[in-house]
Write an enzyme that holds these catalytic residues in place. Structure first.
Site, PDB file in Angstrom:
ATOM      1  N   ARG A 102      38.227 -16.839   8.874  1.00  0.00           N
ATOM      2  CA  ARG A 102      36.999 -16.884   9.678  1.00  0.00           C
ATOM      3  C   ARG A 102      36.732 -18.332  10.087  1.00  0.00           C
ATOM      4  NH1 ARG A 102      32.212 -14.583   6.381  1.00  0.00           N
ATOM      5  NH2 ARG A 102      33.553 -12.735   6.586  1.00  0.00           N
ATOM      6  N   HIS A 146      36.178 -17.567   3.573  1.00  0.00           N
ATOM      7  CA  HIS A 146      37.063 -17.045   4.616  1.00  0.00           C
ATOM      8  C   HIS A 146      37.628 -18.175   5.474  1.00  0.00           C
ATOM      9  CE1 HIS A 146      36.480 -12.596   4.532  1.00  0.00           C
ATOM     10  NE2 HIS A 146      35.312 -12.903   3.972  1.00  0.00           N
ATOM     11  N   ASP A 153      38.386  -9.198   3.919  1.00  0.00           N
ATOM     12  CA  ASP A 153      37.554  -8.019   3.700  1.00  0.00           C
ATOM     13  C   ASP A 153      38.351  -6.797   4.131  1.00  0.00           C
ATOM     14  OD1 ASP A 153      35.414  -9.693   2.990  1.00  0.00           O
ATOM     15  OD2 ASP A 153      34.796  -9.881   5.084  1.00  0.00           O
ATOM     16  N   GLU A 215      30.375  -7.637  -3.495  1.00  0.00           N
ATOM     17  CA  GLU A 215      30.869  -6.966  -2.294  1.00  0.00           C
ATOM     18  C   GLU A 215      32.191  -6.277  -2.625  1.00  0.00           C
ATOM     19  OE1 GLU A 215      28.957 -10.120   0.939  1.00  0.00           O
ATOM     20  OE2 GLU A 215      31.111 -10.173   0.501  1.00  0.00           O
ATOM     21  N   HIS A 218      35.504  -7.438  -0.660  1.00  0.00           N
ATOM     22  CA  HIS A 218      35.778  -8.866  -0.500  1.00  0.00           C
ATOM     23  C   HIS A 218      36.757  -9.367  -1.567  1.00  0.00           C
ATOM     24  CE1 HIS A 218      34.006 -13.047   0.399  1.00  0.00           C
ATOM     25  NE2 HIS A 218      34.795 -13.248  -0.641  1.00  0.00           N
TER      26      HIS A 218
END
Length: 236
Positions: A102, A146, A153, A215, A218
């Site tokens: 990301r 990320h 994910d 999460e 994740h």
């Protein structure tokens, strides 16, 4: 509650870098310079639904830095993920990827969105039980794991005997659902949903990935190649 909040602030959406060392922004301008590889160079038919490249995400719009729906990862992380997929296929199962590397500019987009309290378009789908004011800090961090290229994910799919049709397993919540029910070991899901989460965790742990407990989707590769470096290379 205070301990949980502090823990969430350190890990949140992006598993913030180690507290004893501030992240360094790489000068890399391209994926090649950052040693980020497209997972499909290793697994050409891996299932992907890269959420931040489109409108189906908690921001409700394509996110800055996502110029194509691709999963980029640091090379050894991509190789480890390919091994997870290989092992699962022997069991008529497969992964489905939602986000991988990301860009730092995407994280900045998330932070701007979190500050805009007038934008409530995705509340029903992503944070129905929370006030948007609490998302920044506990759920959305200013620095994301990320962005190091070692976190992703994803979910788990079961396929038929011919591997012709694969369907995501029921995990109890959708992706990016900001709620305690998304915690991996929450008691507030069915036994089957909990078992599905554990199946994903076991498959990932066998190849060195660790789950972020707030999460279920994740995971971060434990031997990150650049644990203190983040990147801002566009995904394209």
């Amino acid at each position: 509650m205070k301990r949980l909040t502090a823990f969430a602030c350190l890990l949140c959406i992006g598993s913030i870098v180690h507290a004893d060392e501030a992240p360094r922004l790489s000068a890399a301008k391209t994926a090649a310079e950052a040693d980020l590889v497209d997972i499909r160079t290793l697994v050409p038919d891996i299932a992907e639904d890269i959420k931040y490249a489109g409108h189906d995400n908690f921001v409700g719009a394509p996110v800055d830095g996502y110029l194509a729906p691709k999963c980029l990862l640091k090379r050894p992380v991509a190789q480890a993920l390919a091994r997870v997929e290989r092992d699962l296929r022997a069991q008529h199962m497969r992964l489905k990827l939602w986000d991988c590397y990301r860009p730092a500019r995407a994280v900045a987009h998330f932070v701007r969105w979190a500050h805009d309290l007038s934008d409530q378009r995705t509340k029903a789908a992503h944070y129905p039980n929370l006030d948007k004011r609490v998302l920044l800090g506990d759920y959305i961090a200013p620095v994301s794991g990320h962005s190091r290229g070692g976190t992703l994910d994803l979910t788990l799919q079961r396929c038929d005997a011919r591997d012709a049709h694969c369907h995501p397993l029921d995990m109890g919540t959708p992706f990016d659902f900001f709620d305690p029910r998304a915690h991996t070991d929450t008691p507030d899901v069915t036994p089957q949903q909990r078992a599905n989460r554990q199946a994903l965790r076991k498959a990932m742990e066998r190849q060195g990935f660790r789950n972020y407990p707030l999460e279920w989707w994740h995971y971060t590769w434990a031997r990150e190649p650049t644990p203190h470096t983040i990147y801002d290379v566009p995904v394209k």
